[in-house]
Design an enzyme around this catalytic site. Structure first.
Site, PDB file in Angstrom:
ATOM      1  N   CYS A 129       1.038  -1.123   0.054  1.00 57.91           N
ATOM      2  CA  CYS A 129       0.045   0.120  -0.141  1.00 57.91           C
ATOM      3  C   CYS A 129       0.952   1.314   0.083  1.00 57.91           C
ATOM      4  O   CYS A 129       0.414   2.183  -0.108  1.00 57.91           O
ATOM      5  CB  CYS A 129      -1.028   0.115   1.118  1.00 57.91           C
ATOM      6  SG  CYS A 129      -2.128  -1.251   1.271  1.00 57.91           S
ATOM      7  N   HIS A 163      -3.606   6.849   1.676  1.00 59.48           N
ATOM      8  CA  HIS A 163      -3.862   5.735   1.104  1.00 59.48           C
ATOM      9  C   HIS A 163      -5.273   5.417   1.603  1.00 59.48           C
ATOM     10  O   HIS A 163      -5.679   5.763   2.704  1.00 59.48           O
ATOM     11  CB  HIS A 163      -2.812   4.718   1.901  1.00 59.48           C
ATOM     12  CG  HIS A 163      -3.307   3.274   1.595  1.00 59.48           C
ATOM     13  ND1 HIS A 163      -3.396   2.943   0.278  1.00 59.48           N
ATOM     14  CD2 HIS A 163      -3.197   2.396   2.487  1.00 59.48           C
ATOM     15  CE1 HIS A 163      -3.910   1.486   0.380  1.00 59.48           C
ATOM     16  NE2 HIS A 163      -3.860   1.212   1.721  1.00 59.48           N
ATOM     17  N   ASN A 202     -10.000  -1.093  -0.771  1.00 57.74           N
ATOM     18  CA  ASN A 202      -8.584  -1.030  -0.682  1.00 57.74           C
ATOM     19  C   ASN A 202      -8.122  -1.431  -2.108  1.00 57.74           C
ATOM     20  O   ASN A 202      -8.081  -2.760  -2.089  1.00 57.74           O
ATOM     21  CB  ASN A 202      -8.041  -1.451   0.451  1.00 57.74           C
ATOM     22  CG  ASN A 202      -6.573  -1.241   0.736  1.00 57.74           C
ATOM     23  OD1 ASN A 202      -5.817  -0.802  -0.306  1.00 57.74           O
ATOM     24  ND2 ASN A 202      -5.930  -1.476   1.740  1.00 57.74           N
TER      25      ASN A 202
HETATM   26  N1  COA Z   1     -18.182  -8.918   9.229  1.00 63.58           N
HETATM   27  C1  COA Z   1     -18.505  -9.183  10.160  1.00 63.58           C
HETATM   28  N2  COA Z   1     -18.019  -9.395  11.474  1.00 63.58           N
HETATM   29  C2  COA Z   1     -16.541  -9.263  11.213  1.00 63.58           C
HETATM   30  C3  COA Z   1     -15.968  -9.153  10.046  1.00 63.58           C
HETATM   31  C4  COA Z   1     -16.683  -8.831   8.854  1.00 63.58           C
HETATM   32  N3  COA Z   1     -16.030  -8.750   7.729  1.00 63.58           N
HETATM   33  N4  COA Z   1     -14.483  -9.031  10.193  1.00 63.58           N
HETATM   34  C5  COA Z   1     -14.440  -9.214  11.594  1.00 63.58           C
HETATM   35  N5  COA Z   1     -15.482  -9.509  12.205  1.00 63.58           N
HETATM   36  C6  COA Z   1     -15.870  -9.757  13.590  1.00 63.58           C
HETATM   37  C7  COA Z   1     -14.916 -10.278  14.265  1.00 63.58           C
HETATM   38  O1  COA Z   1     -14.791 -11.808  14.116  1.00 63.58           O
HETATM   39  C8  COA Z   1     -14.858  -9.871  15.931  1.00 63.58           C
HETATM   40  O2  COA Z   1     -15.846 -10.779  16.059  1.00 63.58           O
HETATM   41  P1  COA Z   1     -16.176 -11.351  17.759  1.00 63.58           P
HETATM   42  O3  COA Z   1     -16.014  -9.931  18.519  1.00 63.58           O
HETATM   43  O4  COA Z   1     -17.107 -12.199  17.834  1.00 63.58           O
HETATM   44  O5  COA Z   1     -14.757 -12.056  18.116  1.00 63.58           O
HETATM   45  C9  COA Z   1     -15.788  -8.731  15.748  1.00 63.58           C
HETATM   46  O6  COA Z   1     -16.124  -8.469  14.420  1.00 63.58           O
HETATM   47  C10 COA Z   1     -14.791  -7.448  15.911  1.00 63.58           C
HETATM   48  O7  COA Z   1     -13.430  -7.606  15.178  1.00 63.58           O
HETATM   49  P2  COA Z   1     -12.421  -6.522  15.586  1.00 63.58           P
HETATM   50  O8  COA Z   1     -11.128  -7.436  14.602  1.00 63.58           O
HETATM   51  O9  COA Z   1     -12.176  -6.376  16.907  1.00 63.58           O
HETATM   52  O10 COA Z   1     -12.818  -5.466  14.663  1.00 63.58           O
HETATM   53  P3  COA Z   1     -12.221  -4.188  14.346  1.00 63.58           P
HETATM   54  O11 COA Z   1     -12.827  -2.817  14.997  1.00 63.58           O
HETATM   55  O12 COA Z   1     -10.447  -4.304  14.652  1.00 63.58           O
HETATM   56  O13 COA Z   1     -12.122  -4.008  12.738  1.00 63.58           O
HETATM   57  C11 COA Z   1     -10.727  -4.160  10.888  1.00 63.58           C
HETATM   58  C12 COA Z   1     -11.579  -4.917  12.138  1.00 63.58           C
HETATM   59  C13 COA Z   1     -10.337  -5.321   9.884  1.00 63.58           C
HETATM   60  C14 COA Z   1     -11.821  -3.263  10.039  1.00 63.58           C
HETATM   61  C15 COA Z   1      -9.759  -3.051  11.423  1.00 63.58           C
HETATM   62  O14 COA Z   1      -9.134  -3.862  12.181  1.00 63.58           O
HETATM   63  C16 COA Z   1      -8.953  -2.580  10.358  1.00 63.58           C
HETATM   64  O15 COA Z   1      -9.392  -1.988   9.413  1.00 63.58           O
HETATM   65  N6  COA Z   1      -7.613  -2.698  10.448  1.00 63.58           N
HETATM   66  C17 COA Z   1      -6.760  -2.050   9.505  1.00 63.58           C
HETATM   67  C18 COA Z   1      -6.940  -3.010   8.248  1.00 63.58           C
HETATM   68  C19 COA Z   1      -6.125  -2.327   7.002  1.00 63.58           C
HETATM   69  O16 COA Z   1      -6.286  -1.228   6.866  1.00 63.58           O
HETATM   70  N7  COA Z   1      -5.615  -2.993   6.350  1.00 63.58           N
HETATM   71  C20 COA Z   1      -4.790  -2.703   5.009  1.00 63.58           C
HETATM   72  C21 COA Z   1      -3.488  -2.167   5.393  1.00 63.58           C
HETATM   73  S1  COA Z   1      -2.640  -1.177   4.076  1.00 63.58           S
END
Ligand code: COA
Length: 351
Positions: free
Chosen positions: A128, A278, A308
């Site tokens: 990215c 980004h 993304n």
């Molecule tokens: N749909 C529904 N539920 C989902 C899900 C989806 N697509 N993805 C994860 N969950 C669930 C998890 O399993 C978890 O369930 P649980 O509480 O029963 O265990 C719950 O949602 C919360 O998950 P969590 O990982 O704590 O959520 P979050 O608030 O951290 O959001 C992301 C997850 C991935 C959206 C977030 O961490 C993020 O955006 N991170 C950066 C990712 C990124 O930018 N990557 C590219 C970098 S260049």
């Protein structure tokens, strides 16, 4: 003094729009099924990421990353009024190359019909952050006189390598297919604010295993053997991510690199028309804007429509808003990026 000017810009996204609602019904070939395949929802995706839809290439086995790049490159060439035969260097950023080797830049060179020119072809692997890394390379090449017509490409075909099950939903919902391109060349100017004004590129390898795809994990699987249908072993085919660590590091690095870009150039937001971060997650960008005190009306996002698209996001976003009439020729942009590696950086340039 020779400075680097952006001569042209172009982007491309496939026609197929995949909404959050449809995504939950796609199978591993991204074909819509009658029954739910992934437990996710439009509400969850929009609330946590800001994404409403993304684009996917047709599922007919005829598309690869270099095809997306070709469309974007042709649009940038037209925009710059430059013939492909004038290109003397291609810098290609992607984490979804056409094949393991050779790099995708040579494949694009052939598709552009300039393979016999012998122009230099680089592939870079900064995910990215590729746009800022590529811009820094292009700027150095142009200012030293090494190359005069550089095609910078960021292109990704993600839809073929995502885990369309509940296990992979944290990563799968984030990514889309698309490409962005820029043409860069020299201009004589004594104004240090002309063209590409500033670039900074950084990395911290201790974050490597927070976002990775271990398909060619030679140390642990010396002989590649994955049964795609075996749920025990096929995990290695898909990207793995510690979302929370990525989120926190992205905010910190993008805030720091944005503030450093302003401090090192003596510029303020009065001198800059647009902030183009980004596009990983709208919540990351909103946090960066809040912490770095960036005027919200200067922020350009496209993650809502494209998800993304990794190496493509910055040129794709600029081109999207240029076509919408917001971004104009001569506007100055500050861009800040963060990606797997970890890698990050920032740039200030005039479009
Ligand atoms: N749909 C529904 N539920 C989902 C899900 C989806 N697509 N993805 C994860 N969950 C669930 C998890 O399993 C978890 O369930 P649980 O509480 O029963 O265990 C719950 O949602 C919360 O998950 P969590 O990982 O704590 O959520 P979050 O608030 O951290 O959001 C992301 C997850 C991935 C959206 C977030 O961490 C993020 O955006 N991170 C950066 C990712 C990124 O930018 N990557 C590219 C970098 S260049």
């Amino acid at each position: 003094m020779i400075r680097t000017k952006i001569l042209g810009l172009g982007s491309y996204v496939p026609d197929r729009v995949v909404t959050n609602e449809e995504l939950a019904y796609l199978d591993d070939q991204h074909v819509r099924q009658e029954t739910l395949q992934t437990e996710t929802s439009d509400e969850w995706i929009q609330k946590r990421t800001g994404i409403r839809e993304r684009r996917y290439v047709p599922n007919d086995g005829t598309w690869s990353t270099s095809d997306l790049a070709l469309h974007a490159a042709k649009r940038a060439l037209t925009d710059a009024n430059i013939d492909a035969s004038e290109i003397d260097c291609i810098i290609f950023g992607t984490l979804s190359p056409d094949m393991h080797f050779p790099g995708t830049a040579v494949i694009l060179q052939k598709k552009l019909g300039i393979d016999k020119t012998g122009c230099a072809c680089f592939d870079i692997r900064q995910q990215c952050s590729s746009f800022v890394y590529a811009l820094q390379m292009a700027d150095a090449f142009v200012r030293t006189g090494m190359y005069k017509r550089i095609l910078l490409i960021g292109a990704e075909l993600h839809s073929h390598s995502l885990d369309y099950t509940t296990r992979g939903r944290d990563v799968m919902v984030l990514f889309g297919d698309g490409a962005g391109a820029m043409l860069l060349g020299p201009v004589e100017s004594e104004d240090p604010r002309d063209g590409v004004m500033y670039t900074s590129a950084h990395a911290d390898g201790s974050g490597a295993m927070d976002l990775y795809l271990g398909l060619f994990d030679i140390a642990h699987r010396p002989y590649l053997f994955i049964d795609p249908k075996d749920r025990e072993t096929n995990r290695g085919m898909y990207p793995q991510m510690d979302g929370k660590r990525v989120f926190l590091n992205a905010v910190r690095a993008m805030v720091m690199s944005t503030q450093a870009a302003l401090a090192n150039t003596g510029m303020s937001w009065d001198d800059i028309q647009w902030f183009v971060p980004h596009q990983a997650n709208l919540r990351i960008n909103e946090k960066v804007v809040e912490v770095a005190k960036i005027p919200p009306e200067k922020v350009l996002n496209t993650i809502q429509f494209y998800g993304n698209t990794t190496a493509a996001t910055v040129p794709l976003t600029i081109d999207h808003w240029r076509r919408e009439g917001k971004v104009k020729k001569g506007d100055r942009i500050l861009s800040s990026v963060f990606g797997s590696g970890f890698t990050w950086g920032a740039a200030i340039f005039t479009i």
